[in-house]
Design a protein around this motif. Structure first.
Motif, PDB file in Angstrom:
ATOM      1  N   LYS A 226      11.788  -2.317   2.223  1.00  0.00           N
ATOM      2  CA  LYS A 226      10.500  -2.300   2.940  1.00  0.00           C
ATOM      3  C   LYS A 226      10.076  -0.863   3.223  1.00  0.00           C
ATOM      4  CE  LYS A 226       8.394  -4.568   6.827  1.00  0.00           C
ATOM      5  NZ  LYS A 226       8.718  -4.222   8.209  1.00  0.00           N
ATOM      6  N   ASN A 227      11.039  -0.092   3.682  1.00  0.00           N
ATOM      7  CA  ASN A 227      10.750   1.300   4.024  1.00  0.00           C
ATOM      8  C   ASN A 227      10.334   2.100   2.793  1.00  0.00           C
ATOM      9  OD1 ASN A 227      11.769   4.270   4.691  1.00  0.00           O
ATOM     10  ND2 ASN A 227      11.344   3.201   6.615  1.00  0.00           N
ATOM     11  N   ALA A 228      11.030   1.870   1.690  1.00  0.00           N
ATOM     12  CA  ALA A 228      10.706   2.610   0.462  1.00  0.00           C
ATOM     13  C   ALA A 228       9.315   2.241  -0.037  1.00  0.00           C
ATOM     14  CB  ALA A 228      11.743   2.299  -0.614  1.00  0.00           C
ATOM     15  N   LYS A 229       8.974   0.960   0.069  1.00  0.00           N
ATOM     16  CA  LYS A 229       7.640   0.519  -0.356  1.00  0.00           C
ATOM     17  C   LYS A 229       6.558   1.232   0.446  1.00  0.00           C
ATOM     18  CE  LYS A 229       6.447  -3.826  -1.230  1.00  0.00           C
ATOM     19  NZ  LYS A 229       6.430  -5.264  -0.977  1.00  0.00           N
ATOM     20  N   GLU A 230       6.778   1.286   1.769  1.00  0.00           N
ATOM     21  CA  GLU A 230       5.786   1.951   2.624  1.00  0.00           C
ATOM     22  C   GLU A 230       5.662   3.416   2.266  1.00  0.00           C
ATOM     23  OE1 GLU A 230       6.286   1.458   6.953  1.00  0.00           O
ATOM     24  OE2 GLU A 230       6.291  -0.688   6.482  1.00  0.00           O
ATOM     25  N   PHE A 231       6.822   4.024   1.996  1.00  0.00           N
ATOM     26  CA  PHE A 231       6.806   5.455   1.668  1.00  0.00           C
ATOM     27  C   PHE A 231       6.044   5.705   0.361  1.00  0.00           C
ATOM     28  CE2 PHE A 231       8.619   8.774  -0.961  1.00  0.00           C
ATOM     29  CZ  PHE A 231       8.443   9.882  -0.162  1.00  0.00           C
ATOM     30  N   ILE A 232       6.285   4.888  -0.628  1.00  0.00           N
ATOM     31  CA  ILE A 232       5.683   5.132  -1.942  1.00  0.00           C
ATOM     32  C   ILE A 232       4.181   4.850  -1.924  1.00  0.00           C
ATOM     33  CG2 ILE A 232       5.742   4.494  -4.382  1.00  0.00           C
ATOM     34  CD1 ILE A 232       8.701   3.432  -3.620  1.00  0.00           C
ATOM     35  N   SER A 233       3.809   3.689  -1.367  1.00  0.00           N
ATOM     36  CA  SER A 233       2.388   3.320  -1.433  1.00  0.00           C
ATOM     37  C   SER A 233       1.583   4.030  -0.335  1.00  0.00           C
ATOM     38  CB  SER A 233       2.244   1.805  -1.311  1.00  0.00           C
ATOM     39  OG  SER A 233       2.845   1.366  -0.117  1.00  0.00           O
ATOM     40  N   ASN A 234       2.215   4.286   0.772  1.00  0.00           N
ATOM     41  CA  ASN A 234       1.579   5.003   1.888  1.00  0.00           C
ATOM     42  C   ASN A 234       0.201   4.443   2.230  1.00  0.00           C
ATOM     43  OD1 ASN A 234       1.229   6.786   3.923  1.00  0.00           O
ATOM     44  ND2 ASN A 234       1.092   8.622   2.643  1.00  0.00           N
ATOM     45  N   PRO A 235       0.125   3.192   2.660  1.00  0.00           N
ATOM     46  CA  PRO A 235      -1.180   2.572   2.896  1.00  0.00           C
ATOM     47  C   PRO A 235      -1.946   3.195   4.067  1.00  0.00           C
ATOM     48  CG  PRO A 235       0.600   1.103   3.559  1.00  0.00           C
ATOM     49  CD  PRO A 235       1.244   2.287   2.934  1.00  0.00           C
ATOM     50  N   GLU A 236      -1.207   3.773   5.020  1.00  0.00           N
ATOM     51  CA  GLU A 236      -1.904   4.347   6.197  1.00  0.00           C
ATOM     52  C   GLU A 236      -2.170   5.837   6.035  1.00  0.00           C
ATOM     53  OE1 GLU A 236       0.756   3.282   9.376  1.00  0.00           O
ATOM     54  OE2 GLU A 236       0.777   1.227   8.613  1.00  0.00           O
ATOM     55  N   ASN A 237      -1.910   6.362   4.852  1.00  0.00           N
ATOM     56  CA  ASN A 237      -2.125   7.786   4.596  1.00  0.00           C
ATOM     57  C   ASN A 237      -1.406   8.684   5.598  1.00  0.00           C
ATOM     58  OD1 ASN A 237      -3.553   8.235   2.196  1.00  0.00           O
ATOM     59  ND2 ASN A 237      -5.378   7.349   3.155  1.00  0.00           N
ATOM     60  N   ARG A 238      -0.185   8.384   5.857  1.00  0.00           N
ATOM     61  CA  ARG A 238       0.588   9.216   6.779  1.00  0.00           C
ATOM     62  C   ARG A 238       0.893  10.558   6.143  1.00  0.00           C
ATOM     63  NH1 ARG A 238       5.217   5.758   9.745  1.00  0.00           N
ATOM     64  NH2 ARG A 238       6.022   7.872   9.923  1.00  0.00           N
ATOM     65  N   PRO A 239       0.820  11.626   6.903  1.00  0.00           N
ATOM     66  CA  PRO A 239       1.036  12.942   6.310  1.00  0.00           C
ATOM     67  C   PRO A 239       2.482  13.196   5.887  1.00  0.00           C
ATOM     68  CG  PRO A 239       0.775  13.113   8.684  1.00  0.00           C
ATOM     69  CD  PRO A 239       0.480  11.688   8.336  1.00  0.00           C
ATOM     70  N   ASP A 240       3.433  12.409   6.386  1.00  0.00           N
ATOM     71  CA  ASP A 240       4.822  12.661   6.006  1.00  0.00           C
ATOM     72  C   ASP A 240       5.302  11.723   4.896  1.00  0.00           C
ATOM     73  OD1 ASP A 240       4.536  10.586   7.766  1.00  0.00           O
ATOM     74  OD2 ASP A 240       6.532  10.818   8.645  1.00  0.00           O
ATOM     75  N   TYR A 241       4.416  10.838   4.402  1.00  0.00           N
ATOM     76  CA  TYR A 241       4.803   9.968   3.294  1.00  0.00           C
ATOM     77  C   TYR A 241       4.200  10.503   1.992  1.00  0.00           C
ATOM     78  CZ  TYR A 241       6.899   6.313   6.194  1.00  0.00           C
ATOM     79  OH  TYR A 241       7.716   5.593   7.027  1.00  0.00           O
ATOM     80  N   ALA A 242       4.542   9.873   0.877  1.00  0.00           N
ATOM     81  CA  ALA A 242       4.126  10.373  -0.440  1.00  0.00           C
ATOM     82  C   ALA A 242       2.609  10.475  -0.566  1.00  0.00           C
ATOM     83  CB  ALA A 242       4.653   9.445  -1.527  1.00  0.00           C
ATOM     84  N   GLU A 243       2.148  11.554  -1.242  1.00  0.00           N
ATOM     85  CA  GLU A 243       0.712  11.745  -1.446  1.00  0.00           C
ATOM     86  C   GLU A 243       0.128  10.576  -2.210  1.00  0.00           C
ATOM     87  OE1 GLU A 243      -0.453  15.894  -2.666  1.00  0.00           O
ATOM     88  OE2 GLU A 243       1.710  16.143  -2.468  1.00  0.00           O
TER      89      GLU A 243
END
Lengths: 185, 155
Positions: free
Chosen positions: A90-107
């Motif tokens: 779940k965490n990896a999915k959030e990191f890769i897709s970054n739906p909330e455009n978090r600045p610390d997740y993948a561009e």
């Protein structure tokens, strides 16, 4: 007398085929017992080509690197936070897709890189579990994208469409040389 | 009319079993084609872990298998208890992989050599140290397609 003789001759000419089935059965059972349906399946991966120097991941932007460390006690450290293996997908999915455009997740998914590092004492079982969860995260993301764009799961798409999605969400796993703190066995 | 009925009754004898061997032979051929004789007896204990994201290996002629695990009890006096590799029918160390891969390559037509997959059947309790050595050897031999063999995990 003559008639009787004739019938006798015919009998010896024909071989009784009734036992043929039994012989075939015996063969069949022999093959059933001695053979096994060889089915080999597993987690398919591609190793990086051999080079003498280690790839330098410090050149990458930190926000794009999803580092997973596994120690000799089979504990996970994901982006400097301890984590259970069951939460990894779940965490990896959030990191890769970054739906909330978090600045610390993948561009964007193309830039995301998984950095996997383990210890020489890490159990193989844990390693496969981690690899499986990471691959599962990517497979789920590709599936979601296929559903969005084509309305059907990834595996039913044409080869060319699969390639387009695969290029949009590429699975890049960089495996570093393992540490050697734990006991091997 | 009555005669006609009688005739019909006579036309229903026992079902002929002459085609039974053929049916059995068909079954036999089916099993002969779909199954493979056990090639080597395993000298190491291998219980592969479970996973969900699995890929089936279809072309068996392009797959070479490396078993990794602890030697079986009857072989422990010879090989010890540390995890070992089984390449073909022999127990070896990671250093013997390049030769094994080269021997396998000779059996495959040249045009298909790029498609060779190494299937690693590794025991779940083995630690990553030996696996890392194997991976290094595979990379040095330019055998990059590998498959971590696993069983299906029910979700």
């Amino acid at each position: 007398m003559l008639k009787k003789k004739g019938s006798k001759g015919r009998q010896s000419n024909e071989i009784n085929a009734g036992s043929m089935a039994d012989i075939a059965f015996l063969l069949l059972i022999f093959f059933l017992v001695t053979t096994q349906i060889a089915e080999d399946k597993g987690v398919l991966t591609t190793l990086p080509p051999w080079s003498d120097d280690e790839p330098d991941i410090t050149k990458l932007k930190e926000r794009n690197v999803y580092s997973v460390l596994v120690n000799a006690n089979n504990e996970l450290l994901v982006r400097n936070e301890p984590m259970q293996a069951r939460n990894l997908r779940k965490n990896a999915k959030e990191f890769i897709s970054n739906p909330e455009n978090r600045p610390d997740y993948a561009e964007k998914p193309e830039k995301a890189i998984i950095s996997l590092k383990n210890d020489r004492g890490t159990k193989y079982e844990t390693y496969i579990e981690v690899l499986n969860e990471l691959k599962g995260a990517y497979n789920e993301l590709r599936n979601e994208m296929a559903e969005r764009t084509h309305g059907k799961p990834y595996e039913f798409l044409e080869k060319a469409d699969q390639k387009v999605i695969r290029n949009k969400i590429p699975l890049i796993i960089s495996e570093a040389e393992p540490t050697a703190f734990g006991e091997e066995g | 009319m009555g005669k006609f009925n009688e005739g019909k009754g006579k036309e229903m004898p026992a079902v002929s079993t002459a085609s039974l061997p053929d049916i059995i032979f068909m079954l036999l051929f089916f099993f002969m084609v779909t199954t493979v004789l056990r090639e080597n007896t395993l000298k190491v204990d291998v219980v592969t872990p479970k996973a969900t994201e699995l890929t089936k290996l279809i072309h068996k002629t392009l797959v070479n298998t490396i078993h990794v695990g602890k030697p079986k009890e009857q072989y422990q006096p010879i090989y010890g208890t540390a995890p070992m590799l089984q390449l073909g029918d022999a127990v070896k160390g990671p250093g013997d992989i390049p030769l094994f891969l080269e021997n396998f390559k000779q059996k495959v037509p040249e045009s298909k050599r790029g498609l060779i997959i190494s299937s690693l059947k590794v025991d779940g309790d083995v630690t990553m140290g030996i696996l890392q050595d194997i991976k290094t050897k595979l990379r040095q031999s330019n055998q990059l397609k590998i498959n971590y063999s696993a069983k299906t995990k029910e979700q």
